[in-house]
Design a protein around this motif. Structure first.
Motif, short mmCIF file in Angstrom:
data_model
loop_
_atom_site.label_atom_id
_atom_site.label_comp_id
_atom_site.label_asym_id
_atom_site.label_seq_id
_atom_site.Cartn_x
_atom_site.Cartn_y
_atom_site.Cartn_z
N LEU A 264 0.69 8.88 5.00
CA LEU A 264 2.07 9.03 5.23
C LEU A 264 2.89 9.35 3.97
O LEU A 264 3.92 10.29 3.98
CB LEU A 264 2.72 7.82 5.92
CG LEU A 264 4.12 7.89 6.54
CD1 LEU A 264 3.98 8.91 7.64
CD2 LEU A 264 4.38 6.56 6.91
N SER A 265 2.51 8.91 2.73
CA SER A 265 3.11 9.21 1.51
C SER A 265 2.88 10.93 1.13
O SER A 265 3.88 11.18 0.59
CB SER A 265 2.59 8.51 0.31
OG SER A 265 1.03 8.84 0.38
N SER B 146 7.76 0.93 4.83
CA SER B 146 7.59 0.05 3.64
C SER B 146 8.88 -0.90 3.75
O SER B 146 8.81 -2.10 3.70
CB SER B 146 7.59 0.59 2.05
OG SER B 146 7.55 -0.33 1.25
N LEU B 147 10.15 -0.33 3.95
CA LEU B 147 11.31 -1.31 4.00
C LEU B 147 11.33 -1.98 5.51
O LEU B 147 11.59 -2.99 5.45
CB LEU B 147 12.59 -0.31 4.04
CG LEU B 147 13.94 -1.21 4.15
CD1 LEU B 147 14.24 -2.03 3.13
CD2 LEU B 147 15.09 -0.13 3.89
N ARG B 148 10.80 -1.51 6.48
CA ARG B 148 10.86 -2.14 7.77
C ARG B 148 9.92 -3.31 7.80
O ARG B 148 10.57 -4.48 8.02
CB ARG B 148 10.31 -1.19 8.63
CG ARG B 148 10.30 -1.65 9.86
CD ARG B 148 9.69 -0.70 11.03
NE ARG B 148 10.27 0.86 10.68
CZ ARG B 148 9.66 1.83 10.98
NH1 ARG B 148 8.32 1.68 11.50
NH2 ARG B 148 10.16 2.97 10.57
N PRO C 45 9.58 10.29 2.56
CA PRO C 45 10.71 9.49 3.34
C PRO C 45 10.46 8.47 4.31
O PRO C 45 11.03 7.28 4.44
CB PRO C 45 11.83 10.54 3.72
CG PRO C 45 11.49 11.61 3.19
CD PRO C 45 9.98 11.83 2.87
N GLN C 46 9.61 8.94 5.35
CA GLN C 46 9.04 8.01 6.36
C GLN C 46 8.14 6.90 5.83
O GLN C 46 8.09 5.68 6.23
CB GLN C 46 8.40 8.78 7.49
CG GLN C 46 8.03 7.99 8.66
CD GLN C 46 7.28 8.89 9.72
OE1 GLN C 46 7.23 9.79 9.38
NE2 GLN C 46 7.04 8.21 10.88
N PHE D 70 0.80 -1.12 -0.10
CA PHE D 70 -0.03 0.01 0.06
C PHE D 70 0.78 1.17 0.03
O PHE D 70 0.56 2.28 -0.55
CB PHE D 70 -0.96 0.00 1.31
CG PHE D 70 -1.78 1.23 1.40
CD1 PHE D 70 -2.90 1.41 0.59
CD2 PHE D 70 -1.55 2.55 1.94
CE1 PHE D 70 -3.65 2.69 0.54
CE2 PHE D 70 -2.03 3.57 2.28
CZ PHE D 70 -3.27 3.57 1.51
N ASN D 71 2.04 1.24 0.81
CA ASN D 71 3.01 2.54 0.61
C ASN D 71 3.32 2.77 -0.59
O ASN D 71 3.30 3.86 -0.94
CB ASN D 71 3.89 2.53 1.82
CG ASN D 71 3.25 2.41 3.20
OD1 ASN D 71 2.15 2.24 3.75
ND2 ASN D 71 4.18 2.72 4.26
#
Length: 398
Positions: free
Chosen positions: A280-281, A292-294, A286-287, A261-262
């Motif tokens: 958040l996008s 997404s990476l986390r 960046p967050q 989703f991000n």
């Protein structure tokens, strides 16, 4: 700071705080009760209008499919079916079909209720302005009736054909999606986390439909399936029916949704900003990429440790699942580093094949299932073509 919207109306730019006031009121559906509040000085010709198509059964079914968000509902149904497929408990075809039907009805109701509440905001976004309620292909009253019927029928099917716990999960998911999640979308970025919970409940519905448990108890403790080289104790595959398996399925769908989703929300962040959604996008790209990476990284230990430990899969799944996980992690890392649309699109495209591939690998490495047993007799030995009893077992020609 108050956001002010600028609307182009009849050739004039008008600044308004309440942008939703320019959209049709529900009273528009009642002839004679609606009066336009703004007048246009420009003259419209007959050529500017086109006749509305008549409502046919086929067109109505198409409208219902759009109201149900058919693609999203299909994904929800598949995730619920995966819970049935991965359950170590025996099941039947009626239970599987009932779970699929009940989950589909619950999803259709939740999506319809969501669209009923977001008509003014969907009209402002290019990707949603063709939804049925926005283009008035169906009235709000008709859509509410559809949502009510499916919202009652879905839990009812699950209650009578599976069990009350599965029906409760289905009803709770309708309320969570159409209630808290929809309300939070314009209030807080926490809506994404609530939406992830909504998407992670369907596999639990499939799990409980087969009689699986969600919480441990003294009579049914959690069993850990250790690697063969660390433990000489052989556990019965039926012990895989423990809450740790349900937790593994929940976490897989929960974490999968964030990079999925991000990355998508980053590609359509302009539309979200236009409609006033707190994503958040929009607020911190960046967050958004970092979250997404986390969760993409979190999927690696989930597949390599939690699933084999729970007994849902053998430990060979920890090795075979490394390839899809590493590919997706590399893509998510590039998105986090550069935070560009090209990288976001790559993460989203990987999410489309990742989930079905991982679910398929889970089935291949399911605990207690030996795919090489096919074609063997009751003693586990495949009879040879020229065995003494092989000719006797052949059907005689008529």
């Amino acid at each position: 700071m108050t956001t002010r919207y600028f609307v182009q109306l009849c050739g004039r730019s008008i600044a308004r705080k309440d942008f939703a006031s320019y959209f049709f009121h529900n009273g528009h559906w009642q002839p004679g009760k609606y009066r336009p509040t703004h007048t246009c000085t420009s003259q419209a010709s007959v050529a500017d209008f086109r006749e509305t198509s008549a409502t046919t059964p086929r067109r109505l079914l198409s409208t219902y499919a759009q109201l149900s968000k058919a693609r999203l509902t299909t994904l929800v149904v598949l995730s619920a079916a995966s819970g049935v497929a991965m359950s170590p408990l025996p099941t039947t075809l009626p239970v599987l079909l009932s779970t699929i039907l009940g989950t589909a009805l619950c999803s259709a109701s939740a999506n319809a209720l969501n669209q009923i509440q977001e008509v003014p905001y969907d009209a402002q976004m290019a990707r949603t302005r063709q939804r049925p309620l926005v283009r008035r292909a169906i009235s709000p009253l008709h859509a509410t009736a559809f949502a009510t019927v499916t919202g009652v029928a879905g839990p009812a099917v699950l209650w009578f054909m599976t069990n009350p716990l599965t029906a409760t999960l289905g009803a709770a998911n309708i309320g969570l999606y159409a209630g808290l999640y929809t309300w939070l979308k314009r209030k807080s970025i926490l809506n994404t986390w609530v939406g992830a919970v909504v998407g992670a409940i369907p596999p639990l519905m499939g799990w409980t439909a087969c009689g699986g448990r969600l919480f441990p108890s003294p009579d049914y403790p959690i069993h850990l399936f250790m690697p063969p080289f660390l433990s000489e104790v052989t556990l019965d595959p039926s012990m895989a029916d423990n809450p740790l398996g349900a937790l593994a399925l929940f976490m897989l769908l929960y974490s999968w949704q964030f990079p999925h989703f991000n990355s998508l929300s980053y590609l359509v962040r302009a539309s979200y900003a236009q409609a006033g959604y707190k994503m958040l996008s929009v607020l911190s790209p960046p967050q958004n990429a970092g979250v997404s990476l986390r969760h993409t990284v979190l999927l690696l230990p989930l597949c390599s440790l939690l699933f084999p430990l729970s007994g849902l899969t053998t430990w060979s799944f920890a090795l075979s699942s490394l390839v899809p996980n590493v590919i997706w992690i590399r893509s998510a890392y590039a998105f986090h580093q550069k935070c560009g649309e090209k990288q976001a699109r790559a993460v989203f495209q990987h999410s489309l094949w990742y989930l079905p591939v991982v679910l398929a690998l889970m089935m291949v490495h399911k605990q207690g299932v030996d795919w090489t047993d096919w074609g063997k007799d009751s003693d586990g030995v495949k009879p040879a073509k020229n065995a003494p009893g092989a000719q006797e077992n052949k059907p005689k020609p008529l």
